[in-house]
Design a protein around this motif. Structure first.
Motif, mmCIF file in Angstrom:
data_model
loop_
_atom_site.group_PDB
_atom_site.id
_atom_site.type_symbol
_atom_site.label_atom_id
_atom_site.label_comp_id
_atom_site.label_asym_id
_atom_site.label_seq_id
_atom_site.Cartn_x
_atom_site.Cartn_y
_atom_site.Cartn_z
ATOM 1 N N THR A 115 0.830 -1.207 0.000
ATOM 2 C CA THR A 115 0.000 0.000 0.000
ATOM 3 C C THR A 115 0.862 1.253 0.000
ATOM 4 O OG1 THR A 115 -1.656 -1.229 1.248
ATOM 5 C CG2 THR A 115 -1.878 1.154 1.200
ATOM 6 N N LEU A 116 1.948 1.208 0.726
ATOM 7 C CA LEU A 116 2.842 2.365 0.813
ATOM 8 C C LEU A 116 3.428 2.706 -0.553
ATOM 9 C CD1 LEU A 116 3.937 4.304 2.940
ATOM 10 C CD2 LEU A 116 5.883 2.756 3.254
ATOM 11 N N TRP A 117 3.888 1.675 -1.291
ATOM 12 C CA TRP A 117 4.436 1.912 -2.628
ATOM 13 C C TRP A 117 3.358 2.462 -3.562
ATOM 14 C CZ3 TRP A 117 9.398 2.073 -3.689
ATOM 15 C CH2 TRP A 117 10.301 1.343 -2.913
ATOM 16 N N LEU A 118 2.147 1.881 -3.482
ATOM 17 C CA LEU A 118 1.079 2.333 -4.374
ATOM 18 C C LEU A 118 0.713 3.789 -4.103
ATOM 19 C CD1 LEU A 118 -1.242 -0.833 -4.349
ATOM 20 C CD2 LEU A 118 0.231 -0.051 -6.206
ATOM 21 N N SER A 127 0.787 14.372 -9.222
ATOM 22 C CA SER A 127 1.508 15.654 -9.282
ATOM 23 C C SER A 127 2.220 15.860 -10.608
ATOM 24 C CB SER A 127 2.517 15.738 -8.126
ATOM 25 O OG SER A 127 3.460 14.673 -8.232
ATOM 26 N N GLY A 128 2.152 14.886 -11.521
ATOM 27 C CA GLY A 128 2.762 15.026 -12.849
ATOM 28 C C GLY A 128 4.237 14.723 -12.879
ATOM 29 N N GLN A 129 4.789 14.168 -11.847
ATOM 30 C CA GLN A 129 6.214 13.831 -11.792
ATOM 31 C C GLN A 129 6.395 12.421 -12.374
ATOM 32 O OE1 GLN A 129 8.478 16.016 -10.827
ATOM 33 N NE2 GLN A 129 6.902 17.540 -10.253
ATOM 34 N N VAL A 130 6.435 12.308 -13.733
ATOM 35 C CA VAL A 130 6.464 11.001 -14.409
ATOM 36 C C VAL A 130 7.767 10.281 -14.123
ATOM 37 C CG1 VAL A 130 6.358 9.856 -16.644
ATOM 38 C CG2 VAL A 130 4.923 11.845 -16.190
ATOM 39 N N ASN A 131 8.861 10.992 -14.203
ATOM 40 C CA ASN A 131 10.145 10.328 -13.980
ATOM 41 C C ASN A 131 10.257 9.827 -12.545
ATOM 42 O OD1 ASN A 131 11.087 10.706 -16.595
ATOM 43 N ND2 ASN A 131 11.798 12.793 -16.143
ATOM 44 N N HIS A 132 9.758 10.661 -11.625
ATOM 45 C CA HIS A 132 9.752 10.185 -10.237
ATOM 46 C C HIS A 132 8.885 8.927 -10.110
ATOM 47 C CE1 HIS A 132 11.984 13.199 -7.921
ATOM 48 N NE2 HIS A 132 11.548 14.108 -8.797
ATOM 49 N N ALA A 133 7.734 8.933 -10.803
ATOM 50 C CA ALA A 133 6.852 7.755 -10.747
ATOM 51 C C ALA A 133 7.543 6.525 -11.336
ATOM 52 C CB ALA A 133 5.557 8.044 -11.490
ATOM 53 N N ASN A 135 10.692 6.003 -11.492
ATOM 54 C CA ASN A 135 11.729 5.598 -10.542
ATOM 55 C C ASN A 135 11.117 4.765 -9.413
ATOM 56 O OD1 ASN A 135 14.166 5.430 -9.204
ATOM 57 N ND2 ASN A 135 13.979 7.437 -8.220
ATOM 58 N N ILE A 136 9.961 5.217 -8.903
ATOM 59 C CA ILE A 136 9.310 4.483 -7.806
ATOM 60 C C ILE A 136 8.853 3.099 -8.280
ATOM 61 C CG2 ILE A 136 7.297 4.468 -6.293
ATOM 62 C CD1 ILE A 136 7.561 7.572 -6.281
ATOM 63 N N LYS A 153 0.085 -1.584 -12.873
ATOM 64 C CA LYS A 153 0.059 -0.116 -12.777
ATOM 65 C C LYS A 153 1.154 0.515 -13.632
ATOM 66 C CE LYS A 153 -3.039 0.557 -9.353
ATOM 67 N NZ LYS A 153 -4.165 1.510 -9.393
ATOM 68 N N TYR A 154 2.333 -0.090 -13.612
ATOM 69 C CA TYR A 154 3.476 0.439 -14.356
ATOM 70 C C TYR A 154 3.198 0.407 -15.863
ATOM 71 C CZ TYR A 154 8.474 1.351 -15.186
ATOM 72 O OH TYR A 154 9.686 1.902 -15.567
ATOM 73 N N THR A 155 2.723 -0.796 -16.375
ATOM 74 C CA THR A 155 2.456 -0.894 -17.810
ATOM 75 C C THR A 155 1.293 0.004 -18.220
ATOM 76 O OG1 THR A 155 1.065 -2.832 -17.351
ATOM 77 C CG2 THR A 155 3.352 -3.245 -17.963
ATOM 78 N N PHE A 156 0.302 0.099 -17.360
ATOM 79 C CA PHE A 156 -0.835 0.976 -17.676
ATOM 80 C C PHE A 156 -0.375 2.423 -17.796
ATOM 81 C CE2 PHE A 156 -4.411 3.628 -16.250
ATOM 82 C CZ PHE A 156 -5.339 3.298 -17.229
ATOM 83 N N MET A 157 0.521 2.857 -16.879
ATOM 84 C CA MET A 157 1.021 4.235 -16.925
ATOM 85 C C MET A 157 1.799 4.482 -18.211
ATOM 86 S SD MET A 157 3.688 6.143 -14.365
ATOM 87 C CE MET A 157 5.107 5.425 -15.189
ATOM 88 N N GLU A 158 2.662 3.538 -18.588
ATOM 89 C CA GLU A 158 3.462 3.728 -19.792
ATOM 90 C C GLU A 158 2.575 3.751 -21.036
ATOM 91 O OE1 GLU A 158 6.428 4.556 -19.941
ATOM 92 O OE2 GLU A 158 7.287 4.037 -18.003
ATOM 93 N N GLU A 159 1.526 2.844 -21.069
ATOM 94 C CA GLU A 159 0.654 2.833 -22.236
ATOM 95 C C GLU A 159 -0.181 4.114 -22.302
ATOM 96 O OE1 GLU A 159 -2.468 -0.216 -24.491
ATOM 97 O OE2 GLU A 159 -1.730 -0.677 -22.458
#
Length: 765
Positions: A115-118, A127-133, A135-136, A153-159
C-alpha cells in the motif's frame, strides 16, 4: 482504601439497605437507554471552526499539525497508516517535497508494504512527476517482483503516456519472472491492440512452454484460427497432441481439434481424430468424447458409422466391467458376442484368450458351470466362423486338460468334442474321445451319449457292449434296463429282451421299479404272451398290494377277448377287495371300489351293481387333536374318514349303536300314529309325518315295538339289510365320535327336528 498498622488491607463496609421493598416506580433498562438517547448524553459537541486570516496563523496551524503527526509516528513507527495520513496531509497542502520525504522515511521503516508503494507512486503521478513515478515503479518491481499490481500499474502508466516501447520493455521484464496465465494474456492483448500478430504468436509460443496445459494450447490454436492462419492452427493442434503424448491425453484437446476440422469440412480427419482418441483415452474419461463423436456421426456419417460409435462405446463399457471383476463370466459372454459380430478373428481370439485365462479359484463344479461355456463358445467359433478344425481340436483338448476330472467333469464338452470329430469324418477319434471320457469319469450322460452315437451309426454290437458297461456302472437305473430291452425288441430278439427284464426285476435296488414292471408287462402284452402277463401280475402282487396294480390287472383281463373275461375281471376285483381290507390307506380302497363300480355299471347286472354299492363306504367328518413339534397342544383338526360296511360289521360298538337307533326310530313312529288317531276322531285327515320317518316306517306299523333285545335277535339274521337302512344315521352319529354319548346327541337332534309341534317329544328329551 485504608490500611491497618500491620499493612493488611481493610475491606470497606458495605452500606446496608434498610428498606428492601420494591420501589413504587420501576425503571427498566430499555427506559434508561431511551432517555439517554433522547437527552443526547453520549454525543460530544463538534470542535469549533477555526478561521485562518494571515500567514502567521497558517504557519502556527501547520506547526501544530506537524507536531501532532510527528508525535504519533514517534509513539508507534510501525503503524503505516500514520505515515500515509501524514503524507496525504502534506500532499493536500501541495507540499510534494515534504510528502516525498515522509514516504521515503516510511519506506525505510517497512519497504515491503504494498500500500505504501502504491500511495507513493499515485502521489507522483497525480503531481505530474512522471520520472519520479517511473523511478518508484522500478524500485517497487525490483524489490517485490511477484506483486502483479505493481506491474499492471506500471504498464498501464506507460501505455497511457503513449510509450509503447517502454511498456513492451516492462512486459518483457515481467515475463522473465514467468508469472501466471493472466499477465501473459495481458501482454498478448497489448500486442494485439497495436496489430502485432507476429509478436503475439511469439508470446504464445513462450506461454505454452511456461504453462503447458491443454486449455492454453487450445487458446493458441484458436488465436491462429481467429486471425485466419488455418494451417498454423492445425499445426498447433498436432504439436499439442505430440507434446502430451499418450500418457497425458485429454478428451477436451481432441474434441477441440475435431471441432476445428469439422468447421473446415474435413470429415475424414474428424473421424480419424475421434477414433485415435477413443483408442488411447481411458474409458471413464471419454464420456464427452463419445457424446461429440455420436453427434458428429449423426450429422455427417452414415448408418454404419453410427453403429460403429455405439459398438465402440459398448466395448469400452464391457472392458471396464471385466477389468473390475475378471470372473464375471456373464460380462465376458456379452463382450465376446459383441466382438464376434464386428471384429476380425485375431481380435476375437485375443478376447477369448483373455476370458479363458480367468480360471475359477475354487475347484467346485458350481463355480465352473459358467466358465466352461467360454471354452465351448470358443471351440464353436473356431469351427463355424473361422473354419479352422485344427484350432478347434486344440481348444477342445486344452479345455479337457484343464478340467479336474477326478473331482468333477462336464459330459457336454466330451460329447461336443466327439460330435466335432464325427463332423470331421474322424470316427476313430470320436470313439477314442468317448472311451477316454468313460475311462476317466463315467457318467450317465456320457454313457447315454455314447450309446446314442453308436445307435446313429447302426453299430448294434457296440451298443450291446456299452449297455453292459452302463449296467455294470449303474445297475439300479431302470431306464437303462428298459432301453436295453427295447433295443433287443427292435432287433427282433424277444428272448434276450425277456431275459434282460428278468435280470432287471431281480436287482436288489432299483430307482423306479414301478416303471420297470410296467415296461415288462407292456412288453409281454405286445408279444401277446397272455399267460406270461398274468404270471407277471401275480409276481408283482406278491411284492406290492398297490391299488393301481389291481386295477391294471382287472383292466388287462377285461381287455382280453374271451368268454370268461368279465368273470375273471370281477374275480380280480373281489380278490383285491379282500386283500385290501387290512390296508390302512382307505382312499386306495375307495379307489378300488369306485373302479369296480364303474366296471359293473358298464358290464354288470343290477344285482352285481347292488353288491358293489353295499360295499361302498360312508364318508364321515371327524376331529382329531393336533400336537406341535415341541409337544404343546396345537388345537383340533377336522378330517374326512371312510367307514366300510365290512369293517362296521366287525365293530360291536357300531353294530349295537345301529340296533339302538332302529328301536328308537320304531318307537317314535308308533307314538306319532297314536297321537294322530287321538287328534282326529273322524279319521278324515291323517297326521303329518316327517319325510325321514315316512320313509323308514316298516310295513307292520300297527304292532307294538319290540324291546331292544328282540330287535337285536331279529336284526342278527338280516344284518346287511339293517346296516343298509341305517347308513344315513351312521353318517350323522359318527361326525362327533364313536362313543354312545355322540349317538344319543344325534338321536336327540333328529327327535327335536321331527317333533317341533308336539309337546310329548319335549317330555321324552
Amino acid at each position: 482504601m485504608a490500611s491497618t498498622a500491620a499493612g493488611k488491607q481493610r475491606i470497606p463496609k458495605v452500606a446496608k439497605v434498610k428498606n428492601k421493598a420494591p420501589a413504587e416506580v420501576q425503571i427498566t433498562a430499555e427506559q434508561l437507554l431511551r432517555e439517554a438517547k433522547e437527552r443526547e448524553l453520549e454525543l460530544l459537541p463538534p470542535p469549533p471552526k477555526q478561521k485562518i486570516t494571515d500567514e502567521e496563523e497558517l504557519n502556527d496551524y501547520k506547526l501544530k499539525k506537524r507536531k501532532g503527526f510527528e508525535d504519533n509516528i514517534r509513539k508507534n513507527r510501525t503503524v503505516i497508516s500514520n505515515w500515509i495520513k501524514y503524507a496525504q496531509w502534506e500532499e493536500s497542502l501541495k507540499e510534494v517535497h515534504r510528502a516525498r520525504s515522509i514516504y521515503e522515511r516510511a519506506l525505510d521503516v517497512d519497504h515491503r508494504n504494498i500500500t505504501l508503494w502504491l500511495k507513493y507512486a499515485e502521489m507522483e503521478m497525480k503531481s505530474g512527476q512522471v520520472n519520479h513515478a517511473r523511478n518508484i515503479w522500478d524500485r517497487a518491481i525490483t524489490i517485490l517482483p511477484r506483486v502483479n499490481q505493481f506491474w499492471y500499474k506500471y504498464t498501464f502508466m506507460e501505455e497511457m503516456l503513449g510509450n509503447v516501447a517502454g511498456c513492451r520493455q516492462v512486459f518483457e521484464r515481467w515475463m522473465e519472472w514467468e508469472p501466471g496465465e493472466q499477465p501473459w494474456h495481458s501482454y498478448i492483448n497489448f500486442e494485439l491492440r497495436y496489430k502485432e500478430v507476429d509478436k503475439g504468436r511469439t508470446i504464445y509460443e513462450r506461454f505454452v512452454i511456461v504453462h503447458p496445459e491443454v486449455k492454453n494450447w487450445i487458446k493458441y490454436a484458436r488465436f491462429e484460427e481467429k486471425h485466419g492462419y488455418i494451417a498454423h492452427s492445425r499445426k498447433v493442434y498436432e504439436r499439442s497432441v505430440e507434446f502430451f503424448g499418450e500418457d497425458y491425453v485429454d478428451e477436451n484437446l481432441f474434441v477441440a481439434f475435431a471441432k476445428f476440422e469439422e468447421t473446415q469440412k474435413e470429415f475424414e480427419r474428424v473421424r480419424v481424430i475421434y477414433k485415435y482418441a477413443l483408442d488411447r483415452i481411458p474409458k471413464p474419461q471419454a464420456q464427452e468424447l463419445f457424446k461429440f463423436y455420436t453427434m458428429f456421426e449423426k450429422k455427417f456419417g452414415d448408418r454404419g458409422g453410427i453403429e460403429e460409435v455405439i459398438v465402440s462405446k459398448r466395448r469400452f463399457q464391457y472392458e471396464e466391467e471385466v477389468k473390475a471383476n475378471p470372473h464375471n463370466y456373464d460380462a465376458w459372454f456379452d463382450y465376446l458376442r459383441l466382438v464376434e459380430n464386428d471384429a476380425d478373428p485375431d481380435t476375437v481370439r485375443e478376447v477369448y484368450e483373455r476370458a479363458i485365462a480367468n480360471i475359477p479359484p475354487i475347484q467346485e463344479k458350481r463355480h465352473w458351470k459358467r466358465y466352461i461355456y467360454l471354452w465351448i463358445n470358443y471351440a464353436l467359433y473356431e469351427e463355424l466362423e473361422v473354419k479352422d478344425p485344427e484350432k478347434t481340436r486344440q481348444v477342445y483338448q486344452a479345455s479337457l486338460d484343464l478340467i479336474p476330472h477326478k473331482k468333477f467333469t462336464f459330459a457336454k464338452i466330451w460329447l461336443l468334442y466327439a460330435q466335432f470329430e464325427i463332423r470331421q469324418k474322424n470316427l476313430q477319434g470320436a470313439r477314442r474321445v468317448m472311451g477316454t471320457a468313460i475311462g476317466k469319469c463315467p457318467k450317465n450322460k456320457l454313457l447315454k451319449g455314447y450309446i446314442e452315437l453308436e445307435l446313429q451309426l447302426r453299430e448294434f454290437d457296440r451298443c450291446r457292449k456299452l449297455y453292459e458297461k452302463y449296467l455294470e456302472f449303474s445297475p439300479e437305473n431302470c431306464t437303462t434296463w428298459i432301453k436295453f430291452s427295447e433295443l433287443e425288441t427292435i432287433l427282433g430278439d424277444g428272448e434276450r429282451a425277456r431275459a434282460i427284464f428278468e435280470l432287471a426285476i431281480g436287482q436288489p435296488r432299483l430307482d423306479m421299479p414301478e416303471v420297470l414292471w410296467k415296461s415288462y408287462i407292456d412288453f409281454e402284452i405286445e408279444q401277446e404272451e397272455f399267460e406270461n402277463t398274468r404270471n407277471l401280475y401275480r409276481r408283482l402282487l406278491q411284492r406290492t398290494q398297490h391299488v393301481k396294480v389291481w386295477i391294471s390287472y382287472a383292466k388287462y383281463e377285461l381287455s382280453i377277448n374271451g368268454p370268461d373275461r368279465l368273470q375273471k375281471s370281477r374275480q380280480i376285483f373281489e380278490e383285491a377287495n379282500k386283500g385290501m381290507r387290512s390296508c390302512e390307506e382307505k382312499e386306495e380302497r375307495l379307489m378300488l371300489l369306485e373302479s369296480w363300480r364303474e366296471f359293473e355299471r358298464e358290464f354288470g347286472s343290477e344285482s352285481s351293481m347292488d353288491r358293489v354299492r353295499e360295499l361302498m363306504p360312508d364318508k364321515v367328518k371327524k376331529r382329531r387333536k393336533l400336537t406341535a413339534e415341541d409337544g404343546s397342544d396345537a388345537g383340533w383338526e377336522e378330517y374326512y374318514d371312510y367307514i366300510f360296511p365290512e369293517d362296521a360289521a366287525n365293530q360291536p360298538n357300531l353294530k349295537l349303536l345301529a340296533m339302538a337307533k332302529m328301536w328308537k326310530r320304531q318307537q317314535m313312529v308308533d307314538e306319532d300314529e297314536e297321537n294322530g288317531e287321538g287328534n282326529d276322531d273322524e279319521g278324515e285327515k291323517s297326521p303329518e309325518k316327517s319325510p325321514e320317518v315316512a320313509e323308514e316306517t316298516p310295513p307292520s306299523s300297527d304292532q307294538p315295538a319290540a324291546p331292544p333285545e328282540n330287535d337285536s335277535e331279529r336284526n342278527a339274521e338280516n344284518e346287511t339289510e339293517e346296516e343298509k337302512k341305517t347308513k344315513d344315521d351312521d353318517r350323522d352319529d359318527s361326525s362327533s365320535s364313536d362313543s354312545d354319548d355322540g349317538g344319543k346327541k344325534g338321536e336327540k337332534e333328529r327327535k327335536s327336528g321331527g317333533e317341533k309341534e308336539r309337546k310329548s317329544g319335549e317330555d321324552k328329551e
